[in-house]
Design a protein around this motif. Structure first.
Motif, short mmCIF file in Angstrom:
data_model
loop_
_atom_site.label_atom_id
_atom_site.label_comp_id
_atom_site.label_asym_id
_atom_site.label_seq_id
_atom_site.Cartn_x
_atom_site.Cartn_y
_atom_site.Cartn_z
N SER A 64 -5.52 0.67 -9.64
CA SER A 64 -4.93 -0.22 -8.88
C SER A 64 -3.98 0.40 -8.22
CB SER A 64 -4.31 -1.33 -9.87
OG SER A 64 -3.81 -2.26 -9.02
N SER A 65 -4.51 0.43 -6.84
CA SER A 65 -5.38 0.00 -5.99
C SER A 65 -6.96 0.46 -6.25
CB SER A 65 -5.18 0.34 -4.42
OG SER A 65 -3.60 0.13 -4.46
N GLY A 66 -7.97 -0.31 -6.09
CA GLY A 66 -9.33 0.07 -6.21
C GLY A 66 -10.16 -0.86 -5.98
N TYR A 67 -11.64 -0.37 -5.94
CA TYR A 67 -12.70 -1.21 -5.45
C TYR A 67 -12.80 -2.54 -6.60
CZ TYR A 67 -17.62 -2.13 -3.90
OH TYR A 67 -18.72 -2.93 -3.31
N PRO A 68 -12.61 -3.60 -5.84
CA PRO A 68 -12.81 -4.56 -6.62
C PRO A 68 -14.06 -5.01 -7.49
CG PRO A 68 -12.83 -5.55 -4.52
CD PRO A 68 -12.68 -3.99 -4.47
N CYS A 69 -15.16 -4.61 -6.91
CA CYS A 69 -16.39 -4.96 -7.67
C CYS A 69 -16.73 -4.05 -9.03
CB CYS A 69 -17.71 -4.66 -6.88
SG CYS A 69 -17.72 -5.68 -5.37
N TYR A 70 -15.74 -2.89 -9.03
CA TYR A 70 -15.88 -2.32 -10.33
C TYR A 70 -15.48 -3.29 -11.55
CZ TYR A 70 -15.42 2.16 -7.67
OH TYR A 70 -15.34 3.35 -6.90
#
Length: 491
Positions: free
Chosen positions: A195-201
């Motif tokens: 976090s922050s990261g790609y939401p679909c993970y």
């Protein structure tokens, strides 16, 4: 009609385009199971692992609910939408309404290159379609010739020798995520994400019954072995479940931050020592600005690499990606691919073999130069705003994003004036589409409504127009925040 709202979050990951019937069946089963029957949440992952291992299936008697209660599964109801696609939808709605001033929407929300596939790739697709070839099924792992091309890419770019038998061509990186999460983790396993990261993970893991262990980024907007070790030790002390996996992108979406080779090596060593499966998302490799990418394959025989033709190769709609697997995952991934997707789109595979032609590489490098110039436009505009602390601007070492924290002074969440409202107002008033940080941050925290992402994948002209309108809007936003804070102080 009752299923449409629940299919959208899965479709928005990019998996839904070009999906074969077997994959569409998976999506519907994920949404419907446990809807009409109360089924113990052993999960799709556990049943799949049992099928692969040959272990006997334990018979369970489902409890039939009343027809009135027949609906969608808990997992489908719990999956959040992919917010950037919500922004895109509203932007498209605004585009459909003619304006007297002639202004158009400026798209800086999606991470999609403004360019199409290299000319040689498009020509190869046309030639394949006109050749009379039936474009039928390939081997589940993909065309051997394409897998050998990918292996050659690793040899030339990274100096890594990889047997093509360990490479599987997937239906985009999103198809790769589904294969990997299913093969590597059981329901209830804890998988670490940034976090922050790609939401679909997060969204896909939760849909499959996994738990998400959120690890906050450091002051450089990255997760290194230091941050991961801290979470491992915290969980151990608290008696919480251990982390079974880590998925991390470098360059990062949304921050653009990159791990250097030492940091990648240290993460690999820590994951191997702790029995954590490291899934290294390297889809933005090739789009960097002075720093050299490092692949996890250089440092660990247990790491898995995810890559895609969507970003550097400008083939987002062709739905093509690849995985590089350790030997232990080759058989289970092959079985899952056979059942879930059969194979990646044959015409896309055929055309993609032209990606490494000399002319294609020259064309692709010209795209990176365009991104570099667009990046400079965005960074110059943002860092030139005195109210934005430069330490709140992520480094943007690679990819095509700039990620910004508005800071406490420039928001007033108590009045609803956070990053979500900021992006919404900018779109409605100035027709500029940015993505709020709620897509990329831990939903249990408050950082999502302070941060936003600017995509400069559209090139220099788009970046210049967007930042010009942003500058006009910025003063109005500050006035609204100041007014809200002043009202809040009045008894």
């Amino acid at each position: 009609p009752t299923l449409i709202p629940f299919l959208k979050p899965f479709a928005m990951t990019g998996s839904a385009a070009f999906l074969p019937a077997s994959a569409r069946l998976i999506l519907v089963c994920l949404i419907c199971t446990a809807g009409a029957y109360q089924i113990p949440r052993i999960s799709f992952l556990s049943h799949t692992r049992r099928a692969i291992s040959g272990a006997p299936r334990v018979a369970r008697a489902p409890t039939l609910l009343s027809m009135r209660e027949m609906g969608t599964s808990d997992r489908a109801s719990s999956v959040a939408s992919f917010k950037v696609m919500d922004v895109l939808r509203r932007a498209i709605e605004l585009e459909s309404v003619p304006r007297a001033d002639g202004r158009k929407v400026v798209h800086c929300e999606v991470g999609q290159p403004q360019t199409g596939a290299p000319a040689a790739v498009s020509a190869a697709a046309v030639a394949a379609l006109n050749s009379g070839d039936k474009m039928g099924y390939t081997d589940a792992f993909g065309l051997v010739a394409l897998r050998e091309k990918i292996a050659g890419h690793y040899a030339s770019k990274y100096g890594i020798e990889i047997d093509a038998s360990r490479i599987v061509v997937t239906t985009g990186s999103s198809g790769g995520f589904l294969l990997l999460f299913t093969a590597c983790f059981d329901a209830g396993d804890s998988v670490a994400i940034a976090s922050s990261g790609y939401p679909c993970y997060r969204n896909i893991l939760l849909a499959l019954g996994c738990k998400v262990a959120t690890v906050g980024v450091n002051g450089e907007f990255k997760i290194t072995a230091t941050e991961l070790r801290g979470e491992i030790e915290r969980r151990r002390t608290a008696g919480e479940d251990p982390i079974r996996g880590l998925i991390l992108s470098s360059p990062s979406n949304p921050t653009g931050s990159m791990l250097d080779p030492v940091e990648v090596n240290e993460l690999c060593e820590l994951c191997d020592a702790e029995g954590i499966r490291f899934l290294s998302d390297e889809i933005y490799h090739g789009i960097t600005y002075g720093k050299k990418e490092a692949s996890a394959l250089s440092f660990s025989k247990n790491a898995v690499v995810i890559n895609s033709f969507s970003k550097y190769y400008s083939m987002s709609g062709w739905r093509l990606g690849w995985l590089v697997l350790p030997e232990a995952l080759v058989k289970p991934i092959n079985i899952l691919q056979q059942n879930m997707f059969i194979n990646a789109p044959t015409v896309s595979q055929t055309a993609a073999m032209a990606c490494w032609d000399e002319d294609s590489l020259v064309e692709l490098e010209s795209h990176v130069e365009e991104y570099r110039r667009a990046r400079e436009v965005v960074l110059s505009a943002v860092t030139g705003i005195p109210e934005i602390d430069t330490s709140n601007v992520a480094p943007a070492d690679g990819g095509f994003y700039v990620y910004i924290d508005l800071g406490d002074a420039n928001v007033h969440p108590e009045s609803g004036l956070g990053a979500t409202a900021f992006c919404s107002a900018l779109l409605e008033e100035e027709l500029v589409a940015f993505t709020p940080g709620t897509d990329f941050e831990d939903p249990d925290g408050n950082l999502g409504d302070r941060r936003f992402r600017i995509s400069y994948a559209g090139g220099v002209n788009v970046a210049e127009e967007a930042m010009g309108r942003f500058g006009v809007f910025w003063g109005r936003w500050l006035s609204r925040v100041a007014e809200a804070k002043a009202k809040a102080k009045v008894p």
